[in-house]
Design a protein around this motif. Structure first.
Motif, PDB file in Angstrom:
ATOM      1  N   CYS A 312       0.848  -1.202   0.000  1.00 37.33           N
ATOM      2  CA  CYS A 312       0.000   0.000   0.000  1.00 37.33           C
ATOM      3  C   CYS A 312       0.881   1.250   0.000  1.00 37.33           C
ATOM      4  O   CYS A 312       1.763   1.392   0.871  1.00 37.33           O
ATOM      5  CB  CYS A 312      -0.905   0.018   1.230  1.00 37.33           C
ATOM      6  N   PRO A 313       0.661   2.175  -0.908  1.00 39.81           N
ATOM      7  CA  PRO A 313       1.465   3.412  -0.939  1.00 39.81           C
ATOM      8  C   PRO A 313       1.370   4.171   0.379  1.00 39.81           C
ATOM      9  O   PRO A 313       0.277   4.382   0.911  1.00 39.81           O
ATOM     10  CB  PRO A 313       0.824   4.212  -2.084  1.00 39.81           C
ATOM     11  N   GLY A 314       2.533   4.566   0.914  1.00 43.05           N
ATOM     12  CA  GLY A 314       2.552   5.371   2.134  1.00 43.05           C
ATOM     13  C   GLY A 314       2.581   4.580   3.421  1.00 43.05           C
ATOM     14  O   GLY A 314       2.677   5.165   4.503  1.00 43.05           O
ATOM     15  N   ILE A 315       2.485   3.240   3.331  1.00 40.94           N
ATOM     16  CA  ILE A 315       2.468   2.402   4.528  1.00 40.94           C
ATOM     17  C   ILE A 315       3.727   1.546   4.572  1.00 40.94           C
ATOM     18  O   ILE A 315       4.127   0.965   3.566  1.00 40.94           O
ATOM     19  CB  ILE A 315       1.207   1.508   4.567  1.00 40.94           C
ATOM     20  N   GLU A 316       4.340   1.459   5.758  1.00 45.78           N
ATOM     21  CA  GLU A 316       5.453   0.549   5.995  1.00 45.78           C
ATOM     22  C   GLU A 316       5.115  -0.319   7.198  1.00 45.78           C
ATOM     23  O   GLU A 316       4.832   0.197   8.273  1.00 45.78           O
ATOM     24  CB  GLU A 316       6.747   1.321   6.258  1.00 45.78           C
ATOM     25  N   CYS A 317       5.153  -1.640   6.979  1.00 41.70           N
ATOM     26  CA  CYS A 317       4.704  -2.563   8.031  1.00 41.70           C
ATOM     27  C   CYS A 317       5.813  -3.530   8.417  1.00 41.70           C
ATOM     28  O   CYS A 317       6.172  -4.410   7.635  1.00 41.70           O
ATOM     29  CB  CYS A 317       3.472  -3.339   7.546  1.00 41.70           C
ATOM     30  N   GLY A 332       4.211   8.095   5.433  1.00 42.00           N
ATOM     31  CA  GLY A 332       4.136   8.486   4.024  1.00 42.00           C
ATOM     32  C   GLY A 332       2.796   9.044   3.588  1.00 42.00           C
ATOM     33  O   GLY A 332       2.659   9.544   2.467  1.00 42.00           O
ATOM     34  N   LEU A 333       1.794   8.969   4.480  1.00 42.51           N
ATOM     35  CA  LEU A 333       0.457   9.496   4.141  1.00 42.51           C
ATOM     36  C   LEU A 333       0.141  10.803   4.862  1.00 42.51           C
ATOM     37  O   LEU A 333      -0.833  11.475   4.511  1.00 42.51           O
ATOM     38  CB  LEU A 333      -0.627   8.465   4.481  1.00 42.51           C
ATOM     39  N   ILE A 334       0.918  11.155   5.869  1.00 41.94           N
ATOM     40  CA  ILE A 334       0.638  12.366   6.642  1.00 41.94           C
ATOM     41  C   ILE A 334       0.718  13.592   5.733  1.00 41.94           C
ATOM     42  O   ILE A 334       1.677  13.777   4.980  1.00 41.94           O
ATOM     43  CB  ILE A 334       1.614  12.509   7.821  1.00 41.94           C
ATOM     44  N   GLY A 335      -0.317  14.424   5.826  1.00 46.62           N
ATOM     45  CA  GLY A 335      -0.387  15.635   5.013  1.00 46.62           C
ATOM     46  C   GLY A 335      -1.120  15.463   3.700  1.00 46.62           C
ATOM     47  O   GLY A 335      -1.453  16.449   3.041  1.00 46.62           O
ATOM     48  N   LYS A 336      -1.397  14.203   3.331  1.00 47.18           N
ATOM     49  CA  LYS A 336      -2.137  13.977   2.087  1.00 47.18           C
ATOM     50  C   LYS A 336      -3.640  14.087   2.340  1.00 47.18           C
ATOM     51  O   LYS A 336      -4.093  14.197   3.482  1.00 47.18           O
ATOM     52  CB  LYS A 336      -1.773  12.619   1.494  1.00 47.18           C
ATOM     53  N   VAL A 337      -4.403  14.048   1.259  1.00 47.91           N
ATOM     54  CA  VAL A 337      -5.863  14.185   1.332  1.00 47.91           C
ATOM     55  C   VAL A 337      -6.486  12.953   0.701  1.00 47.91           C
ATOM     56  O   VAL A 337      -6.072  12.514  -0.385  1.00 47.91           O
ATOM     57  CB  VAL A 337      -6.336  15.464   0.604  1.00 47.91           C
ATOM     58  N   SER A 338      -7.474  12.374   1.386  1.00 48.61           N
ATOM     59  CA  SER A 338      -8.123  11.166   0.876  1.00 48.61           C
ATOM     60  C   SER A 338      -9.001  11.500  -0.324  1.00 48.61           C
ATOM     61  O   SER A 338      -9.280  12.671  -0.613  1.00 48.61           O
ATOM     62  CB  SER A 338      -8.979  10.527   1.971  1.00 48.61           C
ATOM     63  N   ALA A 339      -9.459  10.448  -1.007  1.00 48.46           N
ATOM     64  CA  ALA A 339     -10.316  10.633  -2.185  1.00 48.46           C
ATOM     65  C   ALA A 339     -11.595  11.372  -1.843  1.00 48.46           C
ATOM     66  O   ALA A 339     -12.158  12.089  -2.684  1.00 48.46           O
ATOM     67  CB  ALA A 339     -10.635   9.280  -2.812  1.00 48.46           C
ATOM     68  N   ALA A 340     -12.059  11.240  -0.600  1.00 47.80           N
ATOM     69  CA  ALA A 340     -13.281  11.931  -0.179  1.00 47.80           C
ATOM     70  C   ALA A 340     -12.999  13.311   0.391  1.00 47.80           C
ATOM     71  O   ALA A 340     -13.921  13.999   0.846  1.00 47.80           O
ATOM     72  CB  ALA A 340     -14.030  11.093   0.857  1.00 47.80           C
ATOM     73  N   GLY A 341     -11.727  13.729   0.385  1.00 45.11           N
ATOM     74  CA  GLY A 341     -11.390  15.090   0.796  1.00 45.11           C
ATOM     75  C   GLY A 341     -10.965  15.254   2.235  1.00 45.11           C
ATOM     76  O   GLY A 341     -10.868  16.386   2.723  1.00 45.11           O
ATOM     77  N   THR A 342     -10.669  14.160   2.929  1.00 48.15           N
ATOM     78  CA  THR A 342     -10.231  14.251   4.319  1.00 48.15           C
ATOM     79  C   THR A 342      -8.714  14.420   4.388  1.00 48.15           C
ATOM     80  O   THR A 342      -7.972  13.622   3.804  1.00 48.15           O
ATOM     81  CB  THR A 342     -10.620  12.981   5.108  1.00 48.15           C
ATOM     82  N   GLU A 343      -8.264  15.438   5.118  1.00 51.20           N
ATOM     83  CA  GLU A 343      -6.829  15.615   5.290  1.00 51.20           C
ATOM     84  C   GLU A 343      -6.309  14.632   6.334  1.00 51.20           C
ATOM     85  O   GLU A 343      -6.846  14.531   7.440  1.00 51.20           O
ATOM     86  CB  GLU A 343      -6.521  17.046   5.751  1.00 51.20           C
ATOM     87  N   ASP A 397      -4.290   4.401  -2.408  1.00 54.08           N
ATOM     88  CA  ASP A 397      -4.144   4.798  -3.820  1.00 54.08           C
ATOM     89  C   ASP A 397      -4.843   6.127  -4.095  1.00 54.08           C
ATOM     90  O   ASP A 397      -4.403   6.911  -4.937  1.00 54.08           O
ATOM     91  CB  ASP A 397      -4.718   3.725  -4.751  1.00 54.08           C
ATOM     92  N   GLY A 398      -5.954   6.358  -3.363  1.00 50.02           N
ATOM     93  CA  GLY A 398      -6.735   7.574  -3.587  1.00 50.02           C
ATOM     94  C   GLY A 398      -6.216   8.804  -2.864  1.00 50.02           C
ATOM     95  O   GLY A 398      -6.719   9.914  -3.084  1.00 50.02           O
ATOM     96  N   CYS A 399      -5.227   8.632  -1.994  1.00 50.76           N
ATOM     97  CA  CYS A 399      -4.677   9.776  -1.245  1.00 50.76           C
ATOM     98  C   CYS A 399      -3.711  10.567  -2.134  1.00 50.76           C
ATOM     99  O   CYS A 399      -2.823   9.982  -2.771  1.00 50.76           O
ATOM    100  CB  CYS A 399      -3.972   9.292   0.016  1.00 50.76           C
ATOM    101  N   GLN A 400      -3.896  11.865  -2.146  1.00 49.95           N
ATOM    102  CA  GLN A 400      -3.097  12.738  -3.014  1.00 49.95           C
ATOM    103  C   GLN A 400      -2.538  13.907  -2.206  1.00 49.95           C
ATOM    104  O   GLN A 400      -3.028  14.230  -1.129  1.00 49.95           O
ATOM    105  CB  GLN A 400      -3.964  13.285  -4.169  1.00 49.95           C
ATOM    106  N   GLU A 401      -1.520  14.546  -2.764  1.00 48.59           N
ATOM    107  CA  GLU A 401      -1.030  15.781  -2.157  1.00 48.59           C
ATOM    108  C   GLU A 401      -2.110  16.848  -2.244  1.00 48.59           C
ATOM    109  O   GLU A 401      -2.857  16.911  -3.221  1.00 48.59           O
ATOM    110  CB  GLU A 401       0.215  16.274  -2.906  1.00 48.59           C
TER     111      GLU A 401
END
Length: 402
Positions: A312-317, A332-343, A397-401
């Protein structure tokens, strides 16, 4: 609210219990929810244990027992410690309670005074700091980051000990990370503790039997016998035998501590459920096939989840040594915005967005004292875990800058 005590205001509700409640509520509303937040095996209690409980009822074993457990069960616990851990305890050095949490509660409430400190490595099980606070003590949180394998560094332990330190709590394998201490790693910690004769050790061994890849479990008093007279070794039947709802935990330690814990229990719950005690007796003395079956299943599930999350992009396990949890980083996901618009401001925002947008329930890392992470319990079927990973990957995958 004015009439509530200072003690009750020092604690907060369990975040894991809160998430489990939210999952139940959403399911009742008809939502398609995959709950990976609860820390309990998904298998049924083994049949021989259930049969023993039924037989106890039919035999009329439904009355009070000794306040901290019946003698037959204490003898079985003593035999378990000797057989599996090389530790010798008499029955008056053993106590039985309504779950492992009550063992911890009794021990800390019976020993802590205001100003006493308890060292708790983080990530930690959510209840440790709150029980310490309720007992009037001060939790001292020692961060154990992923680069240390989520394990406590011996020199960090040495530096954290003060004249006020009363306990160190060690949970191996760990909830929430699954990290476990090898014999050499445990010996490095016990060597430090030998230099501080007033510091006691609370060993939470509840996940003892869930270790993988040939890992050998050890407990502090086993590794360093000179610590035995100031160690409380806690365990139970909930995780090893899929008996979470039966509520039986047990502990072994010095007689004065065990006596004090029994005194406290005599004025709170009295004896644990008699029927559950007979079930626990069968768990410890009966066939042990379930342990290996569940261990194999959980190791397979661990591999499935770790491999899936690392895709999964942004995740390290990281790969845990035991229990049935993983504790991935979402840095790797902190600061990005989800596909539904959640920061994704932090791991709590990640957990809430994941639940709202995909129906996958996990627990955010701040609840365990180390961010930005989240905990997944893989105590679920392979099919459920595969679908959960698919949804998490889609969310990432849906999380974007922004």
């Amino acid at each position: 609210m004015g009439f509530l005590s200072d003690a009750i205001n020092r604690i907060k509700p369990s975040p894991t219990v809160a998430m489990t409640g939210r999952v139940a509520e959403l399911k009742a509303q008809g939502r398609d929810i995959i709950g990976l937040s609860a820390g309990e095996p998904d298998f049924d209690t083994p049949e021989n244990i259930r049969d023993a409980a039924k037989a106890a009822i039919d035999a009329g074993h439904t009355r009070y027992t000794a306040v901290d457990g019946m003698a037959e069960l204490k003898r079985a616990i003593s035999a378990k410690f000797a057989r599996e851990n090389g530790l010798e305890y008499t029955t008056d050095e053993i106590t039985v309670a309504s779950g492992g949490k009550q063992i911890l509660f009794n021990a800390l409430l019976a020993t802590l005074n205001p100003g006493d400190q308890v060292i708790i490595p983080a990530p930690y099980w959510v209840s440790y700091p709150d029980i310490v606070g309720l007992a009037g003590g001060e939790p001292v949180i020692l961060p154990c980051p992923a680069e240390n394998g989520f394990r406590l560094d011996p020199e960090a332990l040495r530096a954290a000990i003060t004249p006020q330190t009363k306990w160190l709590i060690l949970n191996s394998p760990s909830n929430p990370t699954g990290a476990a201490y090898s014999a050499a790693e445990m010996k490095a910690l016990t060597d430090v503790l030998l230099d501080f004769p007033d510091v006691w050790v609370l060993a939470d061994d509840i996940y003892e039997h869930l270790v993988f890849d040939g890992f050998t479990f050890v407990t502090p008093a086993e590794v360093e016998p000179r610590l035995k007279d100031r160690t409380l070794t806690m365990n139970g039947v909930s995780k090893a035998y899929a008996m979470t709802g039966w509520r039986i935990g047990y502990g072994a330690g010095p007689k004065p501590l065990i006596k004090a814990m029994a005194k406290l229990q005599s004025q709170s719950t009295s004896n644990p459920c008699t029927i559950s005690q007979y079930a626990a007796l069968e768990a410890l003395e009966g066939p042990q096939d379930y342990i290996e079956m569940s261990r194999e299943a959980f190791q397979r599930r661990r591999d499935l989840v770790v491999n899936g999350l690392n895709d999964c992009p942004g995740i390290e396990c990281p790969m845990p040594q035991g229990a049935f949890y993983v504790y991935p980083s979402i840095e790797g996901l902190i600061g990005k915005v989800s596909a539904a618009g959640t920061e994704i401001r932090d791991d709590e925002a990640f957990a809430n967005a994941l639940l709202d947008e995909t129906g996958v329930a996990i627990v955010f890392g701040a609840a365990f004292g180390l961010s930005p992470h989240f905990r997944v319990s893989y105590a679920a079927s392979d099919e459920t875990l595969t679908e959960a990973i698919r949804r998490i990957r889609s969310f990432c995958d849906g999380c974007q800058e922004p």
